[in-house]
Design a protein around this motif. Sequence first.
Motif, PDB file in Angstrom:
ATOM      1  N   GLU A  19       0.831  -1.204   0.000  1.00 63.74           N
ATOM      2  CA  GLU A  19       0.000   0.000   0.000  1.00 63.74           C
ATOM      3  C   GLU A  19       0.866   1.254   0.000  1.00 63.74           C
ATOM      4  O   GLU A  19       0.595   2.218  -0.725  1.00 63.74           O
ATOM      5  CB  GLU A  19      -0.896  -0.022   1.250  1.00 63.74           C
ATOM      6  CG  GLU A  19      -2.079   0.914   1.201  1.00 63.74           C
ATOM      7  CD  GLU A  19      -2.997   0.656   0.016  1.00 63.74           C
ATOM      8  OE1 GLU A  19      -3.178  -0.513  -0.373  1.00 63.74           O
ATOM      9  OE2 GLU A  19      -3.504   1.637  -0.531  1.00 63.74           O
ATOM     10  N   ARG A  22       2.373   1.805  -3.425  1.00 63.97           N
ATOM     11  CA  ARG A  22       1.411   2.409  -4.346  1.00 63.97           C
ATOM     12  C   ARG A  22       1.318   3.914  -4.122  1.00 63.97           C
ATOM     13  O   ARG A  22       1.283   4.697  -5.070  1.00 63.97           O
ATOM     14  CB  ARG A  22       0.021   1.808  -4.130  1.00 63.97           C
ATOM     15  CG  ARG A  22      -0.163   0.424  -4.698  1.00 63.97           C
ATOM     16  CD  ARG A  22      -1.560  -0.084  -4.385  1.00 63.97           C
ATOM     17  NE  ARG A  22      -1.744  -1.448  -4.778  1.00 63.97           N
ATOM     18  CZ  ARG A  22      -1.978  -1.868  -6.015  1.00 63.97           C
ATOM     19  NH1 ARG A  22      -2.052  -0.987  -6.985  1.00 63.97           N
ATOM     20  NH2 ARG A  22      -2.135  -3.144  -6.285  1.00 63.97           N
ATOM     21  N   LYS A  23       1.288   4.306  -2.861  1.00 63.57           N
ATOM     22  CA  LYS A  23       1.171   5.730  -2.558  1.00 63.57           C
ATOM     23  C   LYS A  23       2.448   6.472  -2.962  1.00 63.57           C
ATOM     24  O   LYS A  23       2.382   7.592  -3.455  1.00 63.57           O
ATOM     25  CB  LYS A  23       0.864   5.923  -1.074  1.00 63.57           C
ATOM     26  CG  LYS A  23      -0.557   5.481  -0.768  1.00 63.57           C
ATOM     27  CD  LYS A  23      -1.086   5.988   0.546  1.00 63.57           C
ATOM     28  CE  LYS A  23      -2.591   5.735   0.569  1.00 63.57           C
ATOM     29  NZ  LYS A  23      -3.069   5.132   1.759  1.00 63.57           N
ATOM     30  N   LEU A  25       4.430   5.580  -5.409  1.00 58.27           N
ATOM     31  CA  LEU A  25       4.398   5.652  -6.874  1.00 58.27           C
ATOM     32  C   LEU A  25       3.448   6.761  -7.330  1.00 58.27           C
ATOM     33  O   LEU A  25       3.735   7.498  -8.272  1.00 58.27           O
ATOM     34  CB  LEU A  25       3.944   4.309  -7.470  1.00 58.27           C
ATOM     35  CG  LEU A  25       4.947   3.164  -7.407  1.00 58.27           C
ATOM     36  CD1 LEU A  25       4.286   1.859  -7.841  1.00 58.27           C
ATOM     37  CD2 LEU A  25       6.160   3.443  -8.283  1.00 58.27           C
ATOM     38  N   ALA A  26       2.320   6.863  -6.654  1.00 59.48           N
ATOM     39  CA  ALA A  26       1.332   7.884  -7.022  1.00 59.48           C
ATOM     40  C   ALA A  26       1.905   9.288  -6.870  1.00 59.48           C
ATOM     41  O   ALA A  26       1.496  10.212  -7.573  1.00 59.48           O
ATOM     42  CB  ALA A  26       0.073   7.733  -6.168  1.00 59.48           C
TER      43      ALA A  26
END
Lengths: 72, 165
Positions: A19, A22-23, A25-26
Amino acid sequence: MATMENLTPEIQHIFDAKEKRRKDLAALPIAEKVRMVVQMQRMAYPILKDRDPRACIWKIDVSENKKGCKTP
Amino acid sequence: MEKVLQTLNSLVEDGVLGQYAIGGAMAAMFYAEPVMTFDLDVFVVLPHQGLLITLTPLYDALQKRGYEAQGECVNIEGVPVQFLPAYNPLLEEALKEAEEKLYQEQIPTWVLRVEHLIAICLQTGREKDKDRVRHFCNEAQINMEYLQGILKQHGLEEKWLLWKI
């Protein structure tokens, strides 16, 4: 059998790390994300080229020394 | 990518396009993690758009610049670009309210707002749209009040309740 509600701490740690990844990468600059897309296209093209007519690799300059991009 | 955006901007400057905004997976990447895509979706408003929506003037202008159509897309500087006229009220609104963003801190471009991207996903309704909504909910900063207004306006509140995490 383990369910999503009954995860061991080790597995929960893996999911939490995913998780966070992902954050992270965002939050990358958009040019860096585009570089990653082209990299994904390079990886996927050999697999998809025979069954997906859209499969291609963008022929754009994604050199890492450009502003906003990082060297891998 | 810079050259692609510069070409899109030049189409607006030359009056070939009334307005454009990036949509689809590339727009999603402005707000969430990068995802695999093979084309760049560009929503457009065509100038003097009458009852008949035609992309022919746009394709002609691109051909004059040396960019040929390849199936549904036009290859612009190595990137297949799919032009989509705003074909319903939600897309018209999304284009009107698209945000100007800078690519590489230099090149201005227009990108659909994340709240409109969510509404478009709900309206389109494919499995991959469901995934994208999930990514937005986890990773993007969403103006919930603004989103609720869009959902109400376009009758998407019920689907949002089913899809949101």
